[in-house]
Write a protein that holds these residues in place. Structure first.
Motif, PDB file in Angstrom:
ATOM      1  N   THR A   1       0.808  -1.177   0.219  1.00  0.00           N
ATOM      2  CA  THR A   1      -0.096   0.167   0.047  1.00  0.00           C
ATOM      3  C   THR A   1       0.848   1.121  -0.214  1.00  0.00           C
ATOM      4  N   GLY A   2       2.205   1.079  -0.224  1.00  0.00           N
ATOM      5  CA  GLY A   2       3.001   2.264  -0.222  1.00  0.00           C
ATOM      6  C   GLY A   2       3.068   2.761  -1.655  1.00  0.00           C
ATOM      7  N   THR A   3       4.122   3.929  -1.617  1.00  0.00           N
ATOM      8  CA  THR A   3       4.311   4.642  -3.107  1.00  0.00           C
ATOM      9  C   THR A   3       5.611   4.484  -3.262  1.00  0.00           C
ATOM     10  N   GLN A   4       6.661   3.914  -2.610  1.00  0.00           N
ATOM     11  CA  GLN A   4       7.769   3.878  -2.918  1.00  0.00           C
ATOM     12  C   GLN A   4       8.351   3.212  -4.217  1.00  0.00           C
ATOM     13  N   PHE A   5       7.779   1.797  -4.120  1.00  0.00           N
ATOM     14  CA  PHE A   5       8.019   0.852  -5.340  1.00  0.00           C
ATOM     15  C   PHE A   5       7.324   1.678  -6.583  1.00  0.00           C
ATOM     16  N   PRO A   6       7.717   1.175  -7.672  1.00  0.00           N
ATOM     17  CA  PRO A   6       7.212   1.546  -8.873  1.00  0.00           C
ATOM     18  C   PRO A   6       5.525   1.325  -8.935  1.00  0.00           C
ATOM     19  N   ALA A   7       4.961   2.111  -9.692  1.00  0.00           N
ATOM     20  CA  ALA A   7       3.437   2.173  -9.582  1.00  0.00           C
ATOM     21  C   ALA A   7       2.894   0.906 -10.037  1.00  0.00           C
ATOM     22  N   GLU A   8       3.332  -0.261 -10.764  1.00  0.00           N
ATOM     23  CA  GLU A   8       2.986  -1.752 -11.229  1.00  0.00           C
ATOM     24  C   GLU A   8       2.852  -2.421  -9.925  1.00  0.00           C
ATOM     25  N   TYR A   9       3.620  -2.044  -8.918  1.00  0.00           N
ATOM     26  CA  TYR A   9       3.554  -2.623  -7.679  1.00  0.00           C
ATOM     27  C   TYR A   9       2.496  -2.608  -6.851  1.00  0.00           C
ATOM     28  N   ARG A  10       1.783  -1.279  -6.910  1.00  0.00           N
ATOM     29  CA  ARG A  10       0.719  -0.939  -5.802  1.00  0.00           C
ATOM     30  C   ARG A  10      -0.443  -1.752  -5.983  1.00  0.00           C
ATOM     31  N   ASN A  11      -0.796  -2.083  -4.594  1.00  0.00           N
ATOM     32  CA  ASN A  11      -1.864  -3.001  -4.479  1.00  0.00           C
ATOM     33  C   ASN A  11      -1.869  -4.589  -4.734  1.00  0.00           C
ATOM     34  N   ASP A  12      -0.686  -4.672  -5.180  1.00  0.00           N
ATOM     35  CA  ASP A  12      -0.148  -6.178  -5.357  1.00  0.00           C
ATOM     36  C   ASP A  12       0.070  -6.833  -4.125  1.00  0.00           C
ATOM     37  N   ALA A  13      -0.229  -8.144  -3.808  1.00  0.00           N
ATOM     38  CA  ALA A  13       0.178  -8.787  -2.772  1.00  0.00           C
ATOM     39  C   ALA A  13       1.590  -9.394  -2.704  1.00  0.00           C
ATOM     40  N   PHE A  14       2.205  -9.398  -1.174  1.00  0.00           N
ATOM     41  CA  PHE A  14       3.451  -9.969  -0.933  1.00  0.00           C
ATOM     42  C   PHE A  14       3.148 -11.198  -0.107  1.00  0.00           C
ATOM     43  N   ILE A  15       3.698 -12.531  -0.580  1.00  0.00           N
ATOM     44  CA  ILE A  15       3.542 -13.717   0.384  1.00  0.00           C
ATOM     45  C   ILE A  15       4.599 -13.919   0.808  1.00  0.00           C
ATOM     46  N   ALA A  16       4.912 -14.364   2.069  1.00  0.00           N
ATOM     47  CA  ALA A  16       5.973 -15.014   2.767  1.00  0.00           C
ATOM     48  C   ALA A  16       5.864 -16.437   2.625  1.00  0.00           C
ATOM     49  N   TYR A  17       6.591 -17.211   2.047  1.00  0.00           N
ATOM     50  CA  TYR A  17       6.494 -18.495   1.781  1.00  0.00           C
ATOM     51  C   TYR A  17       7.873 -19.277   2.483  1.00  0.00           C
ATOM     52  N   ARG A  18       7.245 -19.925   3.568  1.00  0.00           N
ATOM     53  CA  ARG A  18       8.011 -20.165   4.757  1.00  0.00           C
ATOM     54  C   ARG A  18       9.173 -21.469   4.298  1.00  0.00           C
ATOM     55  N   GLY A  19       8.611 -22.282   3.295  1.00  0.00           N
ATOM     56  CA  GLY A  19       9.786 -23.322   2.859  1.00  0.00           C
ATOM     57  C   GLY A  19       9.068 -24.773   3.221  1.00  0.00           C
ATOM     58  N   SER A  20       9.595 -25.627   2.434  1.00  0.00           N
ATOM     59  CA  SER A  20       9.267 -26.961   2.234  1.00  0.00           C
ATOM     60  C   SER A  20      10.035 -27.719   3.117  1.00  0.00           C
ATOM     61  N   TRP A  21       9.577 -28.927   3.461  1.00  0.00           N
ATOM     62  CA  TRP A  21      10.299 -29.999   4.352  1.00  0.00           C
ATOM     63  C   TRP A  21      10.199 -31.458   3.715  1.00  0.00           C
ATOM     64  N   ASN A  22       9.135 -31.384   2.666  1.00  0.00           N
ATOM     65  CA  ASN A  22       8.999 -32.753   2.165  1.00  0.00           C
ATOM     66  C   ASN A  22       8.758 -32.878   0.622  1.00  0.00           C
ATOM     67  N   ARG A  23       9.880 -31.855  -0.102  1.00  0.00           N
ATOM     68  CA  ARG A  23       9.849 -32.078  -1.192  1.00  0.00           C
ATOM     69  C   ARG A  23      11.310 -32.298  -1.962  1.00  0.00           C
ATOM     70  N   THR A  24      11.633 -32.970  -2.845  1.00  0.00           N
ATOM     71  CA  THR A  24      12.823 -33.546  -3.315  1.00  0.00           C
ATOM     72  C   THR A  24      13.864 -32.514  -3.558  1.00  0.00           C
ATOM     73  N   GLU A  25      13.357 -31.260  -4.213  1.00  0.00           N
ATOM     74  CA  GLU A  25      13.800 -29.834  -4.041  1.00  0.00           C
ATOM     75  C   GLU A  25      13.155 -28.901  -3.594  1.00  0.00           C
ATOM     76  N   PRO A  26      13.836 -28.292  -2.476  1.00  0.00           N
ATOM     77  CA  PRO A  26      13.189 -27.517  -1.870  1.00  0.00           C
ATOM     78  C   PRO A  26      12.405 -26.476  -2.588  1.00  0.00           C
ATOM     79  N   SER A  27      11.197 -26.033  -1.924  1.00  0.00           N
ATOM     80  CA  SER A  27      10.326 -25.002  -2.368  1.00  0.00           C
ATOM     81  C   SER A  27      10.194 -23.906  -1.287  1.00  0.00           C
ATOM     82  N   GLY A  28       9.818 -22.592  -1.828  1.00  0.00           N
ATOM     83  CA  GLY A  28       9.568 -21.606  -0.848  1.00  0.00           C
ATOM     84  C   GLY A  28      10.804 -20.898  -0.289  1.00  0.00           C
ATOM     85  N   TYR A  29      10.861 -20.522   0.890  1.00  0.00           N
ATOM     86  CA  TYR A  29      12.067 -19.771   1.469  1.00  0.00           C
ATOM     87  C   TYR A  29      12.250 -18.513   0.703  1.00  0.00           C
TER      88      TYR A  29
END
Length: 412
Positions: free
Chosen positions: A317-345
């Protein structure tokens, strides 16, 4: 005459009993069969490493952005809530407390003298939100409320609502006040992939403003710990975690439009109403086929890599980032523990189009997990994410107790 009456009643009873004994029993539905499926699953927990400043060189952000450390030594730093004056409330689930942080000298750092504990003895304290000068915190089975003082301090916690489901496998709860004036709180499933008797598990609950009544707003959500209303469209989106031990690539992590009274399919369906072949069909209500059950559920609007484990979602909801970022969502993906190649993090960005509809999910901050020879290693389990008052983006690492800050400094 009395004897005759008794005989007539007895005859009637015997006649009724005889008819009842000869009536055919109601047939009990039998669950339809399914073909056998073979599962290959891998437990792969990347080796955790302590945070050190030299590891910052591993982290990658898009061109024009820079990443810095704002605070260290914060313990199990989980969710963030940024106040208009720059004060930050931070929950620490493992310690069961809340801290107040503020960069009072505006040097971009939060030193030991700029942080203090403001609430304690809150079992599994996690999600935070503020309304009308009060801080609300949700733990395992309780939501507390505290009055906010001018200096950021809090009053003694009071119980706002209580008696929520046991935590089980998913003790991290989250909450947010909705635009309708009701409090919404997510309560994940107690297990991996089987329904349970408690109707409030694997749901998003809607709680009255006084905390006295509540309803199941949406169900079939295994662990939608990150959710919120889009700042422009007002649509409620949630990031749901899929089941474990179903292979490397199913079920995917989901982004859902969450609507009142809808069922989102867990544990029998994933993604766009896809039946999960590894869940027992005998547990389906009504003894119908999995495909029939899934057809009556809500499908996801976006999917992401399986087992990435979304733990927080907030809109920029800020204005520092370029305009195309405004009102986009950011997700924290904590990371996998049961995948051959880890995902997230990682921190990922949900890109919304000009009509404010989610289009893609793309990595934003990466590099916390890496392969060293044959061994996977990681030095960060990301958790909370929030827009800071200057328009930068904050996120936490609850493994090493770090708050990171991403700023836009220009460039191509």
């Amino acid at each position: 005459m009395k004897t005759l009456t008794h005989l007539l009643c007895l005859a009637a009873l015997l006649s009724t009993g005889a008819l009842a004994q000869t009536a055919p029993p109601t047939p009990r539905p039998i669950a339809p069969g399914e073909p056998p499926v073979t599962l290959t699953a891998t437990r792969n927990e990347p080796t955790p490493l302590e945070f050190t400043t030299d590891k910052l060189a591993r982290l990658k952000v898009p061109a024009g952005f820079t990443l810095k450390v704002m605070a260290t030594g914060l313990g199990n730093a989980r969710m963030l809530h940024v106040m208009p004056d720059g004060g930050i409330y931070l929950s620490r689930r493992a310690q069961g407390d809340v801290w107040y942080l503020k960069d009072t000298n505006r040097d971009g750092l939060i030193s030991a003298t700029e942080r203090r504990q403001v609430a304690q003895n809150l079992k599994l304290a996690h999600g935070l939100d503020v309304k009308d000068g009060r801080l609300y915190v949700v733990g395992e089975k309780t939501i507390w409320v505290m009055d906010i003082a001018r200096d950021g301090g809090l009053s003694v916690p009071r119980v706002f609502a209580d008696g929520f489901p046991d935590a089980g496998q998913h003790p991290a709860r989250s909450l947010k006040w909705g635009p309708d004036g009701f409090l919404y709180a997510s309560f994940g499933s107690t297990n991996n992939d089987a329904p349970t008797p408690n109707p409030e598990e694997a749901t998003l609950l809607r709680i009255s403003p006084d905390g006295k009544t509540r309803e199941v707003f949406a169900r079939g959500l295994r662990h939608t710990i990150g959710f919120g209303w889009h700042p422009v469209s007002g649509v409620l989106y949630g990031a749901d975690q899929g089941s474990d031990w179903h292979g490397d690539n199913i079920p995917p992590e989901e982004i859902n439009v969450i609507e009142r009274g809808k069922n989102y399919g867990w544990p029998f369906c994933y993604g766009d109403k896809q039946p999960d072949p590894y869940v027992n069909v005998g547990n389906i209500p009504g003894k119908i086929t999995k495909a029939e059950y899934c057809a009556g559920t809500q499908g996801s609007v976006l999917n992401y890599t399986a087992h990435a484990a979304a733990i927080a979602m907030n809109y920029y909801t800020g204005t520092q980032f370029p305009a195309e970022y405004r009102n986009d969502a950011f997700i924290a993906y904590r990371g996998s523990w049961n995948r051959t190649e880890p995902s997230g993090y990682e921190i990922a960005r949900v890109v919304f189009d000009a009509q404010n509809r989610p289009q893609t999910i793309e990595p934003f901050v990466t590099g916390f997990v890496f392969q060293d020879g044959d061994v996977w290693k990681q030095f960060g389990r990301v958790a909370g994410v929030a827009t800071y008052t200057d328009g930068s983006l904050l996120f936490t690492d609850d493994q090493s107790g770090v708050i990171y800050r991403v700023m836009y400094t220009g460039g191509n």
